[in-house]
Design a protein around this motif. Structure first.
Motif, PDB file in Angstrom:
ATOM      1  N   ARG A  32       0.844  -1.089  -0.150  1.00 32.19           N
ATOM      2  CA  ARG A  32      -0.084   0.073   0.005  1.00 32.19           C
ATOM      3  C   ARG A  32       1.008   1.295   0.061  1.00 32.19           C
ATOM      4  O   ARG A  32       1.727   1.488   0.691  1.00 32.19           O
ATOM      5  N   ILE A  33       0.821   2.039  -1.078  1.00 39.48           N
ATOM      6  CA  ILE A  33       1.688   3.126  -1.092  1.00 39.48           C
ATOM      7  C   ILE A  33       0.828   4.579  -1.470  1.00 39.48           C
ATOM      8  O   ILE A  33      -0.067   4.685  -2.359  1.00 39.48           O
ATOM      9  N   ASP A  34       1.215   5.497  -0.621  1.00 36.41           N
ATOM     10  CA  ASP A  34       0.564   6.576  -0.600  1.00 36.41           C
ATOM     11  C   ASP A  34       1.761   7.730  -0.968  1.00 36.41           C
ATOM     12  O   ASP A  34       2.749   8.040  -0.076  1.00 36.41           O
ATOM     13  N   LEU A  35       1.573   8.549  -2.086  1.00 34.04           N
ATOM     14  CA  LEU A  35       2.769   9.266  -2.496  1.00 34.04           C
ATOM     15  C   LEU A  35       2.761  10.797  -2.410  1.00 34.04           C
ATOM     16  O   LEU A  35       3.222  11.716  -3.152  1.00 34.04           O
ATOM     17  N   HIS A  36       1.686  11.113  -1.644  1.00 29.81           N
ATOM     18  CA  HIS A  36       1.487  12.587  -1.593  1.00 29.81           C
ATOM     19  C   HIS A  36       0.864  13.020  -0.021  1.00 29.81           C
ATOM     20  O   HIS A  36      -0.321  12.865   0.070  1.00 29.81           O
ATOM     21  N   THR A  37       1.649  13.641   0.692  1.00 28.65           N
ATOM     22  CA  THR A  37       1.431  14.127   2.106  1.00 28.65           C
ATOM     23  C   THR A  37       1.933  15.232   2.526  1.00 28.65           C
ATOM     24  O   THR A  37       3.022  15.448   2.130  1.00 28.65           O
ATOM     25  N   HIS A  38       1.235  15.965   3.389  1.00 33.72           N
ATOM     26  CA  HIS A  38       2.056  17.119   3.956  1.00 33.72           C
ATOM     27  C   HIS A  38       1.986  17.108   5.595  1.00 33.72           C
ATOM     28  O   HIS A  38       1.153  16.813   6.229  1.00 33.72           O
ATOM     29  N   SER A  39       3.084  17.839   6.070  1.00 34.20           N
ATOM     30  CA  SER A  39       3.148  17.675   7.339  1.00 34.20           C
ATOM     31  C   SER A  39       3.584  19.190   7.930  1.00 34.20           C
ATOM     32  O   SER A  39       3.057  20.203   7.155  1.00 34.20           O
ATOM     33  N   SER A  40       3.718  19.272   9.062  1.00 35.12           N
ATOM     34  CA  SER A  40       3.583  20.764   9.918  1.00 35.12           C
ATOM     35  C   SER A  40       4.843  21.542   9.311  1.00 35.12           C
ATOM     36  O   SER A  40       4.916  22.935   9.552  1.00 35.12           O
ATOM     37  N   VAL A  41       5.702  21.021   8.466  1.00 32.46           N
ATOM     38  CA  VAL A  41       6.887  21.837   8.024  1.00 32.46           C
ATOM     39  C   VAL A  41       6.160  22.514   6.861  1.00 32.46           C
ATOM     40  O   VAL A  41       6.896  23.417   6.242  1.00 32.46           O
ATOM     41  N   SER A  42       4.944  22.210   6.247  1.00 36.31           N
ATOM     42  CA  SER A  42       4.257  23.065   5.564  1.00 36.31           C
ATOM     43  C   SER A  42       2.830  23.402   5.935  1.00 36.31           C
ATOM     44  O   SER A  42       2.884  23.770   6.952  1.00 36.31           O
ATOM     45  N   ASP A  43       2.071  22.965   5.153  1.00 33.63           N
ATOM     46  CA  ASP A  43       0.400  23.231   5.800  1.00 33.63           C
ATOM     47  C   ASP A  43      -0.159  22.181   6.320  1.00 33.63           C
ATOM     48  O   ASP A  43      -1.436  22.145   6.450  1.00 33.63           O
ATOM     49  N   GLY A  44       0.441  21.023   6.533  1.00 34.93           N
ATOM     50  CA  GLY A  44      -0.296  19.676   7.313  1.00 34.93           C
ATOM     51  C   GLY A  44      -0.345  20.243   8.887  1.00 34.93           C
ATOM     52  O   GLY A  44       0.239  21.142   9.197  1.00 34.93           O
ATOM     53  N   THR A  45      -0.899  19.258   9.728  1.00 33.23           N
ATOM     54  CA  THR A  45      -0.956  19.378  11.000  1.00 33.23           C
ATOM     55  C   THR A  45      -0.134  18.441  11.864  1.00 33.23           C
ATOM     56  O   THR A  45      -0.009  18.642  12.957  1.00 33.23           O
ATOM     57  N   ASP A  46       0.312  17.331  11.244  1.00 29.32           N
ATOM     58  CA  ASP A  46       1.221  16.304  12.084  1.00 29.32           C
ATOM     59  C   ASP A  46       2.648  16.748  11.872  1.00 29.32           C
ATOM     60  O   ASP A  46       3.127  17.107  10.605  1.00 29.32           O
TER      61      ASP A  46
END
Ligand code: AMP
Ligand code: FE
Ligand code: FE
Ligand code: ZN
Length: 282
Positions: A5-19
């Protein structure tokens, strides 16, 4: 053997994600992902923490970024993977984008203040303590903190979206130039959510996508929450005709974006393998 299972697009708190990056990777483990790419906007700053969490949990972390680019005045998001983060031309260009994003905050704050929502840059920076890349989602968070709007969705719909009172342009390199920079840094690039609500759908016609393929584009993100079934079918066909890799991903932003849970869309292992071997050849 079960399929990866492969997910190739996520954002963290280093940009505009919250984790935080490490928490995002741990969460990927919890939801049963085998491979997860960290693709913060215009920065590689989360890589070290994400890769360390990958080593700890056994999740394969793919280092990436989602680069802000321009196609004749339309914003286009380009996912880059497996680049050399120290490659000077690429690192310098991303630095330029991040710098202009910072100066844009003052323009947005001034525009919102004139529209009757007093806000200053410090209010926005207070909402983005971990972020190397600041953007409109942090402005939205500052507006929420002031009680001006309920959520990011409302902030974008009324105040921050293109053509709204708080919108301001930002610098972004031409998409073909960005593709070239990514390749020169040893990586591969995939067009993010081409027909999404934030995509430059009008500019990304089949022939527009073909021109990007000719400029070196490696793949298209077909399975994305912003694409309905008909769009996915058509984009898959376009990718096949142009011999482009097909990906599917969540565009996870933690609690910053609803209905984008980790693993909600995934990429076929064969397609990921194609991307990896393209990068290996550079
Ligand atoms: P910026 O890069 O600063 O121009 O902001 C664009 C970012 O805002 C994109 O990465 C999206 O993830 C996010 N975004 C756009 N529309 C919305 C929305 N309606 N709700 C939450 N986030 C959004
Ligand atoms: Fe985002
Ligand atoms: Fe995007
Ligand atoms: Zn994204």
């Amino acid at each position: 053997m079960p399929r990866l299972r492969i997910d190739l697009h996520t954002h963290s708190s280093v940009s505009d994600g919250t984790d935080r990056p490490e928490d995002l990777v741990r969460r990927a483990k919890e939801v049963g992902l085998d491979v997860v790419a960290l693709t913060d906007h215009d920065t590689f700053d989360g890589w070290t923490a994400a890769l360390a969490a990958g080593a700890e949990t056994g999740v394969e972390v793919v280092p990436g970024a989602e680069i802000s680019t321009d196609l004749r005045g339309h914003g286009v998001h380009l996912l880059a993977y497996l680049v050399d983060p120290g490659n000077p031309p690429l690192a310098d260009e991303l630095g330029r984008v991040r710098h202009d994003r910072r100066t844009r905050l003052a323009r947005i704050a001034a525009a919102l203040t004139s529209a009757g929502f007093p806000l200053d840059v410090a209010d926005i920076l207070a909402r983005s303590p971990d972020a190397a890349t600041v953007g409109r989602p942090h402005v939205a968070d500052a507006m929420i903190a002031k009680g001006y709007v309920r959520d990011r969705e409302e902030a974008f719909a009324w105040w921050l979206g293109q053509g709204r009172p708080g919108w301001a342009a930002k610098y972004a390199p031409p998409v073909d130039e960005a593709i070239h920079l990514v390749h020169a840094a040893g990586g591969v690039c995939v067009l993010a959510h081409p027909w999404g609500r934030e995509g430059a759908r009008r500019a990304l016609t089949p022939s527009g996508i073909e021109a990007l393929r000719d400029a070196g584009l490696d793949g298209i993100e077909v399975d994305h929450q912003d694409h309905d079934d008909a769009s996915r079918r058509t984009l898959r066909r376009i990718a096949q005709d142009l011999d482009l890799v097909v990906t599917g991903s969540s565009d996870y932003h933690g609690t910053g974006k609803l209905d984008h849970e980790l693993g909600v869309n995934t990429t076929a292992p064969e397609e990921w393998e194609r991307l990896r071997s393209l990068a290996g050849g550079r």
